[in-house]
Write an enzyme that holds these catalytic residues in place. Structure first.
Site, PDB file in Angstrom:
ATOM      1  CB  SER A  40      12.544  -2.377   0.351  1.00 23.46           C
ATOM      2  OG  SER A  40      13.149  -2.974   1.066  1.00 23.46           O
ATOM      3  CG  HIS A  83       9.454  -2.305  -2.730  1.00 20.45           C
ATOM      4  ND1 HIS A  83       8.195  -0.953  -2.382  1.00 20.45           N
ATOM      5  CD2 HIS A  83       9.590  -2.232  -1.703  1.00 20.45           C
ATOM      6  CE1 HIS A  83       8.559  -0.952  -1.215  1.00 20.45           C
ATOM      7  NE2 HIS A  83       9.486  -1.598  -0.931  1.00 20.45           N
ATOM      8  CE  LYS A 139       5.833  -2.647   0.069  1.00 22.55           C
ATOM      9  NZ  LYS A 139       6.625  -1.317   1.284  1.00 22.55           N
TER      10      LYS A 139
HETATM   11  N1  PMP Z   1       8.672  -7.530   1.494  1.00 24.76           N
HETATM   12  C1  PMP Z   1       8.979  -6.571   1.192  1.00 24.76           C
HETATM   13  C2  PMP Z   1       9.912  -5.956  -0.053  1.00 24.76           C
HETATM   14  C3  PMP Z   1       8.628  -4.801   1.291  1.00 24.76           C
HETATM   15  O1  PMP Z   1       9.389  -3.778   1.304  1.00 24.76           O
HETATM   16  C4  PMP Z   1       7.477  -4.818   2.543  1.00 24.76           C
HETATM   17  C5  PMP Z   1       6.874  -3.685   2.748  1.00 24.76           C
HETATM   18  N2  PMP Z   1       7.727  -2.766   3.332  1.00 24.76           N
HETATM   19  C6  PMP Z   1       7.498  -6.098   2.659  1.00 24.76           C
HETATM   20  C7  PMP Z   1       7.304  -6.999   2.105  1.00 24.76           C
HETATM   21  C8  PMP Z   1       6.079  -6.249   3.464  1.00 24.76           C
HETATM   22  O2  PMP Z   1       4.439  -6.043   2.412  1.00 24.76           O
HETATM   23  P1  PMP Z   1       3.314  -5.161   3.228  1.00 24.76           P
HETATM   24  O3  PMP Z   1       3.458  -3.831   3.647  1.00 24.76           O
HETATM   25  O4  PMP Z   1       2.447  -5.396   2.865  1.00 24.76           O
HETATM   26  O5  PMP Z   1       2.829  -5.894   4.504  1.00 24.76           O
END
Ligand code: PMP
Length: 392
Positions: free
Chosen positions: A180, A208, A239
């Site tokens: 990310s 992502h 997302k």
């Molecule tokens: N895994 C990754 C790699 C992320 O970037 C994120 C979000 N920042 C999440 C999990 C968590 O997802 P959510 O926003 O749906 O809680």
């Protein structure tokens, strides 16, 4: 507050170091430009990859669901909070992902926690990439299994960890599909080969990549043509899918097990009807409007090329997440502030979210950005970058 003086001191230290974060309220809907403090700014910080947060079909589905089923569900899934639409959506998602079953949780964060904390025990080991997302790290903190961390996308390091894990009942290798903060894609084909060689379970967090990579946005497993060879896929609905939630796509047994043992699933209320209905509509949009993903990738290539041409260090990004690496923490925040002055909302990201000395402004383009808007953004990057001596 008495007893909390140390917290106040810590906050002051963050302010002195320039790392204290303020929340930035948005006054408009989430679009290519957003209103902040009464000014219209180019949005380069959201994860709304396909612009689905405001897609008319999703909005309509949400409104209809509220009218028919109300605003909330009033219970956790296992007691009285499972509506037909929850089960129907999970079936649709399983078909989309080419897996036996899926289970939806409140967020991607809790989905990772639910899996890692429940399916592993003290007889097992989890082997995790050092740059995996915080929700994986926290999930690992909650499991009773032993843990090993391998160097970021380093297959030699992963193989060493697997070689020394033969005595455990199960070995689970977990990786982000797309990382990310850097926007690089995990070398999944190599990871799969190693896991097959050492008889390990693979779990991919495709937060992502959901809606971004693979056919119709099915994720990294589909992108690499590895359907059927990755045991557990975690995805997010928050997302590119444009709404909220996380899911686990795996076998029926994993689904059934998580319903019995996944604590965030068991002890937290189910998604409101509007959320589930909009997510379900989003899957149809992914299938019926593939041009959105094409546009996302066109914009990705355009912005990335433009930033590189200006002389910025964009690291090893291969996806719509393009970091502009600055290094110094304070400078990355100054850069973000200057960009904002010149009409661009792109947040500075520093330690502990990224390693010390690796501070950056992270950009994320969406399918919604027009070329004109991206050109405006590039001009702002050039001006701010030159003024702060990040580029020549
Ligand atoms: N895994 C990754 C790699 C992320 O970037 C994120 C979000 N920042 C999440 C999990 C968590 O997802 P959510 O926003 O749906 O809680």
């Amino acid at each position: 507050m008495k007893g909390f003086e140390h917290l106040e001191q810590e906050l002051q230290d963050m302010k002195d170091a320039g790392t204290f974060r303020e929340l930035v309220p948005i006054e408009s809907d989430q679009a290519e430009k957003v209103t902040i403090d009464g000014r219209e700014l180019i949005q380069l910080s959201s994860n709304n990859y396909l612009g689905l947060t405001t897609h008319p079909r999703l909005k309509l589905a949400a409104v209809k669901a509220v009218e028919k089923y109300g605003a909330g569900t009033g219970s956790v899934r296992t007691i009285a909070g499972t509506f037909n639409m929850h089960n129907d959506f999970e079936k649709k998602l399983a078909e989309f992902k080419h897996t036996e079953a899926t289970l939806v949780l409140q967020s991607g964060f809790t989905a990772n926690q639910a899996v890692l904390a429940s399916i592993l025990s003290k007889e097992d080991v989890v082997i995790s990439d050092e740059l995996n997302h915080a929700s994986i790290i926290d999930g690992i903190r909650l499991t009773k299994a032993d843990r090993k961390i391998y160097k970021h996308v380093d297959m030699k390091s992963l193989e060493e960890a697997l070689q020394t894990s033969g005595d455990y009942r199960s070995r689970l290798v977990v990786t982000d599909g797309v990382f990310s903060m850097d926007g690089n894609i995990a070398p999944l084909p190599e990871i799969v080969e190693l896991c097959e060689k050492y008889d390990a379970i693979i779990m991919v967090d495709d937060a992502h990549a959901s809606g971004v990579l693979g056919r119709n946005g099915r994720g990294t497993v589909d992108h690499f043509d590895l359907n059927g060879r990755v045991h557990i896929q975690v995805g997010t609905l928050s997302k590119a899918v444009g709404v909220l939630g996380g899911y686990i796509a795996s076998t029926q047994a994993v689904r059934d097990y998580l319903i019995q043992k996944g604590r965030p699933f068991l002890f937290s209320t189910s998604h409101p009807p509007a959320v589930t209905a909009a997510c379900s509509e989003a899957i149809d949009v992914l299938l019926e409007e593939p041009e959105l993903i094409e546009r996302l990738w066109d914009n990705t290539n355009y912005l990335k090329k433009g930033l590189k041409k200006l002389g910025f260090d964009t690291g090893k990004s291969e996806t719509p997440i393009t970091p502009v690496i600055v290094g110094d923490e304070r400078k990355s925040h100054e850069f973000s502030d200057k960009l904002r002055e010149y009409g661009v909302f792109a947040q500075g990201i520093a330690f502990p979210t990224v390693a010390k000395g690796q501070a950056r402004v992270r950009t994320i383009v969406t399918a919604e950005h027009s070329r004109k808007t991206l050109d405006e953004a590039l001009k702002a990057f050039q001006k701010a970058g030159k003024e702060l001596h990040i580029i020549k």
